[in-house]
Design a protein around this motif. Structure first.
Motif, PDB file in Angstrom:
ATOM      1  N   LEU A   1      13.290   3.720   4.823  1.00 12.12           N
ATOM      2  CA  LEU A   1      11.868   3.613   5.153  1.00 12.12           C
ATOM      3  C   LEU A   1      11.670   2.667   6.335  1.00 12.12           C
ATOM      4  CD1 LEU A   1       8.813   3.926   4.655  1.00 12.12           C
ATOM      5  CD2 LEU A   1       9.000   2.113   2.932  1.00 12.12           C
ATOM      6  N   LEU A   2      12.332   1.507   6.294  1.00  8.26           N
ATOM      7  CA  LEU A   2      12.229   0.569   7.408  1.00  8.26           C
ATOM      8  C   LEU A   2      12.761   1.189   8.692  1.00  8.26           C
ATOM      9  CD1 LEU A   2      11.523  -2.306   8.349  1.00  8.26           C
ATOM     10  CD2 LEU A   2      13.831  -3.002   7.704  1.00  8.26           C
ATOM     11  N   LEU A   3      13.862   1.933   8.583  1.00  4.89           N
ATOM     12  CA  LEU A   3      14.426   2.613   9.754  1.00  4.89           C
ATOM     13  C   LEU A   3      13.440   3.626  10.330  1.00  4.89           C
ATOM     14  CD1 LEU A   3      16.761   3.386  11.654  1.00  4.89           C
ATOM     15  CD2 LEU A   3      17.601   4.910   9.857  1.00  4.89           C
ATOM     16  N   ASP A   4      12.765   4.375   9.461  1.00 11.35           N
ATOM     17  CA  ASP A   4      11.785   5.369   9.941  1.00 11.35           C
ATOM     18  C   ASP A   4      10.610   4.682  10.634  1.00 11.35           C
ATOM     19  OD1 ASP A   4      13.313   7.416   9.032  1.00 11.35           O
ATOM     20  OD2 ASP A   4      12.242   7.670   7.143  1.00 11.35           O
TER      21      ASP A   4
ATOM     22  N   VAL B   1       5.085   4.202   2.952  1.00 11.18           N
ATOM     23  CA  VAL B   1       4.828   2.768   3.131  1.00 11.18           C
ATOM     24  C   VAL B   1       3.960   2.255   1.990  1.00 11.18           C
ATOM     25  CG1 VAL B   1       3.653   1.090   4.578  1.00 11.18           C
ATOM     26  CG2 VAL B   1       5.150   2.785   5.627  1.00 11.18           C
ATOM     27  N   ARG B   2       2.902   2.999   1.665  1.00 10.41           N
ATOM     28  CA  ARG B   2       2.050   2.581   0.549  1.00 10.41           C
ATOM     29  C   ARG B   2       2.845   2.575  -0.753  1.00 10.41           C
ATOM     30  NH1 ARG B   2      -3.527   6.081   1.456  1.00 10.41           N
ATOM     31  NH2 ARG B   2      -4.123   5.237   3.498  1.00 10.41           N
ATOM     32  N   GLY B   3       3.685   3.589  -0.924  1.00 19.44           N
ATOM     33  CA  GLY B   3       4.475   3.649  -2.144  1.00 19.44           C
ATOM     34  C   GLY B   3       5.421   2.470  -2.284  1.00 19.44           C
ATOM     35  N   TYR B   4       5.983   2.008  -1.164  1.00 21.97           N
ATOM     36  CA  TYR B   4       6.870   0.844  -1.235  1.00 21.97           C
ATOM     37  C   TYR B   4       6.104  -0.400  -1.669  1.00 21.97           C
ATOM     38  CZ  TYR B   4       9.842  -3.030   0.116  1.00 21.97           C
ATOM     39  OH  TYR B   4      10.561  -4.186   0.095  1.00 21.97           O
ATOM     40  N   LEU B   5       4.931  -0.600  -1.079  1.00 14.55           N
ATOM     41  CA  LEU B   5       4.159  -1.798  -1.420  1.00 14.55           C
ATOM     42  C   LEU B   5       3.717  -1.783  -2.882  1.00 14.55           C
ATOM     43  CD1 LEU B   5       1.975  -2.133   1.805  1.00 14.55           C
ATOM     44  CD2 LEU B   5       3.938  -3.520   1.162  1.00 14.55           C
ATOM     45  N   GLU B   6       3.468  -0.579  -3.404  1.00 10.73           N
ATOM     46  CA  GLU B   6       2.993  -0.477  -4.782  1.00 10.73           C
ATOM     47  C   GLU B   6       4.141  -0.338  -5.782  1.00 10.73           C
ATOM     48  OE1 GLU B   6       0.311   2.793  -4.827  1.00 10.73           O
ATOM     49  OE2 GLU B   6      -0.887   2.038  -3.144  1.00 10.73           O
ATOM     50  N   MET B   7       5.377  -0.327  -5.311  1.00 10.88           N
ATOM     51  CA  MET B   7       6.538  -0.109  -6.177  1.00 10.88           C
ATOM     52  C   MET B   7       6.683  -1.250  -7.172  1.00 10.88           C
ATOM     53  SD  MET B   7      10.486   0.491  -5.011  1.00 10.88           S
ATOM     54  CE  MET B   7      10.519  -1.126  -4.227  1.00 10.88           C
ATOM     55  N   ARG B   8       6.916  -0.904  -8.416  1.00 11.79           N
ATOM     56  CA  ARG B   8       7.107  -1.898  -9.478  1.00 11.79           C
ATOM     57  C   ARG B   8       8.371  -1.587 -10.277  1.00 11.79           C
ATOM     58  NH1 ARG B   8       4.408  -4.126  -6.820  1.00 11.79           N
ATOM     59  NH2 ARG B   8       2.418  -5.189  -7.078  1.00 11.79           N
ATOM     60  N   VAL B   9       9.501  -1.365  -9.574  1.00  7.40           N
ATOM     61  CA  VAL B   9      10.766  -1.094 -10.253  1.00  7.40           C
ATOM     62  C   VAL B   9      11.467  -2.423 -10.492  1.00  7.40           C
ATOM     63  CG1 VAL B   9      12.952   0.153 -10.139  1.00  7.40           C
ATOM     64  CG2 VAL B   9      10.901   1.118  -9.074  1.00  7.40           C
ATOM     65  N   PRO B  10      11.786  -2.749 -11.736  1.00  8.91           N
ATOM     66  CA  PRO B  10      12.393  -4.059 -12.012  1.00  8.91           C
ATOM     67  C   PRO B  10      13.833  -4.135 -11.519  1.00  8.91           C
ATOM     68  CG  PRO B  10      12.301  -2.703 -14.001  1.00  8.91           C
ATOM     69  CD  PRO B  10      11.557  -1.951 -12.944  1.00  8.91           C
TER      70      PRO B  10
END
Length: 999
Positions: free
Chosen positions: A616-619, A642-651
């Motif tokens: 994602l950062l590369l894109d 990008v929104r999905g990364y910010l909202e990600m809550r994977v422990p």
């Protein structure tokens, strides 16, 4: 009875219809059906399907009182349904391409028979016996349409048809399909019996040199009226849709050419006729244009027909026909000159003009001839197959299985010919790197697949092999071959024996490690690591280069992988990918990350998510360096990720701080303020400080044009930044008892630079938008810089009034860190847009505050130049404010440029005579002094100069001042406009002279 009549009787099982008498019921039915379907933009069902519905209803058999099945009755209902079917076809302009594509042969046969019937074609009359020129235009056109369809149907039936896979067996459906199949076969039988007559009809149509007309909905309506109401209009030459004579000839020539070409399979002489018709069609299209035809012609198919006819009709002694490779190959096949075919294919390997399908068809025909007992063709088949294989290799296609079968038992002759084809198929001087890479990979894999090492030696010692493969690649290949058969020594060069000297294991490991460091090909990296781990299991190969750096949060997870080979591979792929990102080699970075993602997906969900985050950062980087640099918005998919990364809550997923920063910066860059202010989840704002900061920035930018009472978000942002810049209250005392702030200042600077990276990332690429985010941050830090008590010279900035003017705990703010941030921010801002005059003024103010007066003047002058077309226009008053002018005056004064000071005093709203006179009294001036007098427009200053030089006895300088004051445009009696124009002209010249001095 004629063939047409018999055909109609067999296909439709209905009586010939006469023009029906209509009533109000039929007209209501017409309106209901046609308005519902034909007048809609997208009729549902399509208009063609209406024909099927109408004709099926009209052809339903009836049952009498004795339950006996009778033919469909010739009643009003059936006649009106047939008329409606004709109207739908008229709506489609009788386009046979459309009708044939959607209607079955029986339905279309029924439709055209009804057209013949309603067009008053005499029943029982053979079409070939009718003189078309004597018939009404619509009648002649109906006969033409029927016979064109008959010819086209015969041609179409000769093409192979792919069988449709049957679904679950249903008795009624199978019966219907069987009936339709039998009916189609009966119709085709009749059509083929009368094919000669249809051809004669169409040949006769070519002699007609007049326009014809085809029925429209209107003419069909006229036919349905009372006979006395027609008044002969449908018999005239102007009723219906006009089809020009050229268009008729074009379509008829094409259809005749198709039937002649189809008949040529049994009679070669007919191909000449087909060629004549097709080339006539081509001439008519070139003359009239295909867009004007009511009946479209597939020009690609026509070109294929023409090319085939040229080949089939060419003679062996006709040199003009030997121009194309197709003609040459066809001639060689007929004459048995098979070796010439090999030469043609070899020459075509350079141009690649022959299609793959044509090459394969020639090879299949040669194999068939060889299987029939011609043993001499075995060698030709092999050579043509080799030519085709090398063509496939160069075009990146998969190698055919026939080549592998023919090469199971290689020989010296086969290897020599293969190398000859390879050398003749690629021009190394002009070939692209991709072609070279494909050829090298083919030769390399060929060597690896051979058991006889003498043949491998033939290939590896060839000139082409040596040029295509690098020394290290050749050595590695030879080493791999030695392992398979250590008793035989191979050399990559036929002369020297240096490469036959066995290398020690340590040398081989060192060479492989060197290749591992240099390579960015994931597949090659994997192969090298497999070889290295096969030589030794004691080394950790991820440590061989100190350039391979992986963030600690990732390294801990990667180094926990138990398998050493997998651990090395994952670490090196990620390290090389991150390095490629750093040097902006995004293509190789994507390849490395993709390979790493594919590898870790198999065993580690945690590392899989890590790789998805890095991709994602590369894109983001790729877009901002590519399409984003020209102002193109990112795709919606990237914004969603990008929104999905910010909202990600994977422990338990290791996260890099920079990704969150870049994601927030990305949303701010592309004005996703609505999401940041309204849609971002509240828990995300509370847990992620970057999102919180981005939300406040977005909200502040959104409210900047608003009134003062809407600036609550600006106050919130101010408080957050002040808190970031504050020093802890707990101070340690040194040995001398004084409070030490050094450690705390370093800590604060560390925090500042952590957030400063976020601020640096925020910018807009579109030159049409004001970079509000960066301007907002700049004005905030400038305001924070200005609130300190010991500040002498404030820095000006845009939107500075929206921030609070005081801080409750002033001593807690580390203003040194704030000053550094302001300098870095404005420097970065000017790299984004060097022509932003507000940012240039801030830079000038910074230099002024730090006593760098020459640099300050440079930026003050540059700010004025960029917004006035290098002073050819008036500098806006909000750029050169009185404060800016006074600072320019002070800079000139401290640089001992006193005449410049006096001139700048005129720029103020109220001329500062006191400062001007004091500056002119200075005799130690470092500027051009009297050469600047021509830029003075204030008469009072000029009079003072005259008095001053007279008092000092400086006659020459006094004369210059008198000359300046004596110009008519400075006369006080002049209108105000003249005086202003004189002042503006002198301002322009003075500022341009200053710019040349300080730029």
């Amino acid at each position: 009875m004629s063939a047409e009549a018999a055909d109609r009787e067999a296909a439709t099982s209905s009586r010939p219809c006469t023009p029906p008498q209509t009533s109000w019921f039929e007209f209501v039915l017409e309106e209901a059906l046609l308005e519902q379907h034909l007048q809609k933009p997208s009729p549902d069902p399509p208009p063609v399907q209406l024909i099927v519905q109408f004709l099926e209803q009209a052809s339903k058999p009836s049952v009498n009182e004795q339950n006996q099945v009778q033919p469909p009755p010739d009643n009003k209902r059936n006649r009106i349904l047939k008329l409606l079917a004709l109207k739908v076809a008229a709506h489609l302009k009788w386009d046979l391409d459309v009708l044939e594509k959607s209607l079955s042969v029986p339905v279309l046969n029924m439709l055209l028979n009804e057209l013949l019937c309603i067009s008053k074609v005499p029943p029982g009359t053979k079409h070939v016996d009718v003189d078309l020129s004597s018939l009404p235009p619509t009648t002649a056109m109906a006969i033409l349409l029927y016979n064109r369809w008959a010819i086209r149907t015969i041609v179409q039936s000769s093409f192979p048809v792919k069988q449709v896979k049957p679904g679950p067996p249903q008795l009624n459906v199978m019966n219907h399909i069987q009936q339709e199949k039998e009916l189609t076969e009966n119709i085709l039988k009749v059509l083929k019996e009368q094919a000669a007559d249809s051809i004669l009809v169409l040949e006769g149509a070519l002699k007609l040199n007049k326009d014809l007309y085809v029925h429209t909905i209107r003419t069909l309506d006229l036919l349905a009226m009372e006979p006395g109401m027609v008044n002969g209009e449908t018999e005239s030459s102007t009723a219906g849709l006009k089809i020009s004579a050229e268009e008729i000839q074009c379509q008829v020539c094409y259809d005749l050419g198709a039937i002649y070409f189809q008949q040529g399979s049994t009679n070669a002489a007919v191909h000449e006729k087909a060629k004549e018709k097709f080339f006539k069609t081509k001439e008519l299209i070139a003359k009239n244009g295909s867009s004007s035809l009511h009946f479209t012609i597939d020009e690609e198919r026509l070109a294929g027909y023409c090319q085939a006819c040229e080949v089939l009709t060419s003679s062996s002694d006709d040199a003009s026909q030997q121009a194309t490779p197709y003609s040459q190959i066809h001639s060689c096949m007929k004459s048995g000159k098979y070796q010439d075919i090999v030469k043609i294919f070899l020459e075509d390997n350079l141009t690649l003009s022959l299609p793959e399908q044509f090459r394969q068809s020639v090879l299949r025909e040669l194999f068939q001839k060889a299987q029939q007992g011609n043993d001499a063709l075995d060698e030709v088949c092999f050579k043509v197959c080799v030519c085709n294989t090398i063509c496939d290799v160069l075009q990146g296609r998969i190698i055919d299985i026939q080549f592998c079968q023919l090469f199971l038992k290689p020989s010296k002759e086969k290897i020599d010919f293969l190398l000859e084809v390879c050398s003749g198929s690629i021009n190394l001087e002009n070939a692209s790197e991709e072609l070279k890479r494909r050829m090298a990979a083919f030769l390399k894999n060929l060597c690896l697949g051979m058991e006889d090492l003498q043949f491998v030696f033939m290939i590896s010692s060839h000139e082409l092999f040596i040029k295509l493969l690098k020394d290290d690649e050749r050595k590695l290949l030879i080493d791999q071959m030695r392992k398979r058969s250590p008793r035989i020594n191979l050399c990559t060069k036929p002369v020297t024996s240096f490469y036959d000297i066995p290398a020690s294991a340590s040398v081989n490991i060192g060479q492989l490690e060197h290749q591992l460091i240099l390579s960015v090909d994931p597949w090659r990296i994997r192969q090298i690591l497999i070889e290295l781990h096969g030589m030794t299991s004691e080394r950790q190969f991820w440590t061989i280069s100190n350039k391979w750096e992986v963030p600690t949060v990732y390294g801990n997870v990667i180094l926990g992988i138990k398998d050493s080979l997998t651990r090395d591979l994952v670490y090196i792929l990620m390290a090389k990918g991150l390095h490629c990102c750093t040097i902006k080699d995004f293509v190789h970075a994507k390849q490395l990350f993709a390979a790493c993602l594919e590898l870790v997906t198999e065993f580690s969900p945690k590392l899989r998510q890590v790789m998805l985050n890095e991709m994602l950062l590369l894109d983001i980087y790729t877009h901002e360096a590519g399409a984003g640099a020209s102002g193109e918005r990112p795709p919606s998919d990237l914004i969603s990720r990008v929104r999905g990364y910010l909202e990600m809550r994977v422990p338990d997923i290791p996260l890099r701080q920079v990704i969150a920063e870049e994601c927030v910066a990305f949303l701010l860059n592309w004005c996703e303020n609505e999401y940041l202010t309204m849609q971002v989840p509240l828990p995300l704002v509370q847990t992620n400080p970057y999102v919180k900061l981005g939300q406040l920035l977005a909200a502040t930018c959104k409210e900047l044009p608003g009134p003062k009472e809407s600036r609550r978000t600006a106050k919130d942002l101010w408080e957050v930044v002040v808190q970031i810049c504050s020093v802890s209250n707990q101070h340690k005392r040194g040995n001398d008892g004084r409070v030490s702030l050094i450690k705390h200042r370093e800590s604060t600077l560390g925090i500042m630079y952590r957030y400063f990276h976020l601020f640096i990332a925020i910018h807009f690429f579109s030159p049409l938008q004001e970079p509000l985010v960066l301007t907002t941050i700049l004005s905030l830090f400038v305001k924070l810089h200005n609130v300190r008590e010991d500040i002498v010279n404030d820095i000006a900035a845009e939107h500075i009034s929206i921030w609070p003017s005081s801080i409750p705990n002033l001593q807690s703010v580390d203003f040194e860190a704030v000053a550094i941030t302001v300098k870095e921010l404005v420097s970065y801002a000017l790299t984004i847009n060097a022509n932003n005059h507000f940012w240039l003024i801030i830079q000038a103010d910074i230099y002024f505050a730090t006593n760098q007066y020459s640099a300050a003047l440079h930026y003050y002058l540059q700010a004025g130049a960029v917004c006035s077309d290098f002073f050819n226009k008036m500098v806006p008053p909000d750029v050169y404010t009185d404060q800016v002018i006074k600072r320019m005056i002070k800079c000139c004064s401290l640089l001992n440029c006193h005449t410049q000071v006096a001139i700048l005093c005129q720029f103020l709203r109220e001329v500062d005579y006191k400062t001007a006179f004091k500056a002119l009294q200075e005799q130690n001036s470092h500027d051009a002094m009297d050469s600047y007098y021509e830029y003075i427009w204030d008469v009072t200053i000029l009079e003072y100069l005259t008095y001053l030089h007279h008092k000092r006895g400086e006659t020459d300088k006094r004369q210059i001042a008198i000359k300046a004051i004596g110009q008519t445009e400075l006369n006080a009696s002049n209108p105000e406009e003249v005086l202003q124009l004189a002042a503006q002209r002198r301002k322009k010249k003075f500022l341009q002279a200053m710019a040349k001095l300080y730029f």
